[in-house]
Design an enzyme around this catalytic site. Structure first.
Site, PDB file in Angstrom:
ATOM      1  CG  ASN A 111      30.015   6.672 -26.977  1.00 25.73           C
ATOM      2  OD1 ASN A 111      30.105   6.922 -25.781  1.00 25.73           O
ATOM      3  ND2 ASN A 111      29.827   5.426 -27.432  1.00 25.73           N
ATOM      4  CE1 TYR A 157      39.627   6.224 -22.620  1.00 28.12           C
ATOM      5  CE2 TYR A 157      40.117   6.920 -20.373  1.00 28.12           C
ATOM      6  CZ  TYR A 157      39.202   6.645 -21.372  1.00 28.12           C
ATOM      7  OH  TYR A 157      37.860   6.788 -21.126  1.00 28.12           O
ATOM      8  CE  LYS A 210      37.941   9.142 -23.899  1.00 27.44           C
ATOM      9  NZ  LYS A 210      36.845   9.278 -24.887  1.00 27.44           N
ATOM     10  CB  SER A 247      31.072   1.068 -20.660  1.00 26.29           C
ATOM     11  OG  SER A 247      32.348   1.309 -20.090  1.00 26.29           O
ATOM     12  NE  ARG A 248      33.024  -3.097 -25.745  1.00 33.21           N
ATOM     13  CZ  ARG A 248      33.571  -3.260 -26.947  1.00 33.21           C
ATOM     14  NH1 ARG A 248      33.653  -4.483 -27.478  1.00 33.21           N
ATOM     15  NH2 ARG A 248      34.040  -2.227 -27.632  1.00 33.21           N
TER      16      ARG A 248
END
Length: 303
Positions: A101, A166, A170, A200-201
Site C-alpha cells: 500500500n 505515478y 501503477k 488520504s494525504r
C-alpha cells in the site's frame, strides 16, 4: 455466512501509518491477524522519516487486544523489503498476507519532470511492490499459501495529467500482479489488485471536504480483507473501490479486423479504422498466451 477470520495468519501492510494502510492493519488485527505495521514515516513526497506513525498504529492494535509489531524500513530498496519480511518472520514465524500500500507523489507535467522525480515514484510504487513481494514469495511458496493485495490507481489504469511517473508505476503493478497470480497459483498463492479512491494525504489536497467525507478508508478495507482471506480464490483481478462502490476492472480486446494473408497497407488499415476500434463483443483474456493464440488462430485461418 460465517465471518471471515484471520486467526493464525500473519499480515504485512506497507504504508500503514495512516490512511488506507492504517485502516487495513487495524481491521485485519481486529479479525485475528498478527500484523506488521510498516511505515517509513516520510512526507507525501517521500522525504524524511518518523517512527511515530507506525508505532501509533501498533499501539492502537495492542490497546484493542490485537498483536502487531512496527517496521520502519522503506520499501524502495531490496534491503528494505527483506527487512520488512524479516520483521514478520522474527516476530511471528511466517508471512501469509502482504498488502502493498505504500506510496508517494512527485506530480509534475512530463516536460518538467526530472529523472529524480521519475525514479523516486517508481522506486516506492513499482519497485517497492516488487521488493516486498519478492522477499515474501519463497516463504509463501514453501508454505503452499499466500495472499498478496497490490495497489494500482485510476491514474495507472487510464492515465492522468501531471502523473506520468505515478501512472507508469501503477500500471506496472497490474502487469506484475497478473504474472504473480499465474506463477503462484499452483502454490496456493493468490494475487489481486485494488484501484482505490479514498481520503488520504494524496487526495486531501485535490478533493473538497464534502467529497472526502464520503471516501473514508474504511469503505475500501473490506474488499482488501476479502481479497486477503482464504475464502477468496479469485486471482489476477483488478477492482475499483471507494465510497461504497466496488467493480471489477478488465483489459479487453475487440473482435478486430482480419485482413488475410499477403501485403497489408496503411490505407487498408485506415479504411477499416472504425471496425478496428469497435469494442462491441470485447472480452478479457486470462493471460498473454490466450490473447496471442487468438491472433495466431486468425493469422493461420484456424479461427
Amino acid at each position: 455466512m460465517s465471518e471471515i477470520s484471520f486467526d493464525g495468519r500473519v499480515a504485512i501492510v506497507t504504508g500503514a501509518g495512516g490512511g488506507l494502510g492504517r485502516s487495513h492493519a487495524l481491521f485485519l488485527a481486529s479479525r485475528g491477524a498478527k500484523v506488521v505495521v510498516n511505515d517509513l514515516g516520510g512526507s507525501v513526497d517521500g522525504k524524511g522519516s518518523d517512527e511515530a506513525a507506525a508505532q501509533k498504529v501498533v499501539d492502537e492494535i495492542a490497546a484493542a487486544g490485537g498483536e502487531a509489531v512496527a517496521s520502519f524500513d522503506g520499501v524502495d530498496t531490496a534491503e528494505g523489503g527483506e527487512k520488512i519480511v524479516k520483521t514478520a518472520l522474527d516476530a511471528f514465524g511466517k508471512v501469509d498476507v502482504v498488502i502493498n500500500n505504500a506510496g508517494i507523489l512527485r506530480d509534475v507535467s512530463f516536460h518538467k519532470m526530472t529523472h529524480d522525480q521519475w525514479d523516486a515514484v517508481m522506486n516506492v510504487h513499482l519497485n517497492g511492490t516488487y521488493y516486498v513481494s519478492k522477499a515474501a514469495w519463497n516463504h509463501m511458496r514453501e508454505a503452499g499459501y499466500g495472499r498478496i493485495v497490490n495497489t494500482t490507481s485510476a491514474a495507472g489504469l487510464y492515465g492522468n495529467f501531471g502523473q506520468a511517473n505515478y501512472a507508469a508505476a501503477k500500471l506496472g503493478i497490474v502487469g506484475l500482479s497478473k504474472t504473480l497470480a499465474q506463477e503462484g497459483h499452483k502454490k496456493g498463492i493468490r494475487c489481486n489488485v485494488i484501484a482505490p479512491v479514498a481520503r488520504s494525504r494524496m487526495t486531501e489536497t485535490i478533493l473538497d471536504e464534502a467529497t472526502l467525507s464520503k471516501l473514508e478508508p474504511k469503505l475500501v478495507t473490506p474488499l482488501v480483507a476479502y481479497l486477503a482471506s482464504e475464502r477468496c480464490d479469485d486471482n489476477g483481478q483488478v477492482y475499483a473501490v471507494g465510497g461504497g462502490y466496488v467493480s471489477r476492472v478488465a483489459v479487453v480486446e475487440g473482435s478486430g479486423t482480419f485482413f488475410g494473408g499477403g501485403d497489408l497497407t496503411p490505407e487498408q488499415v485506415a479504411e477499416s479504422w472504425a471496425h478496428i476500434n469497435d469494442l462491441e463483443g470485447a472480452k478479457p483474456f486470462a493471460n498473454a498466451m490466450e490473447a496471442v493464440q487468438v491472433a495466431l488462430a486468425k493469422a493461420t485461418g484456424k479461427a
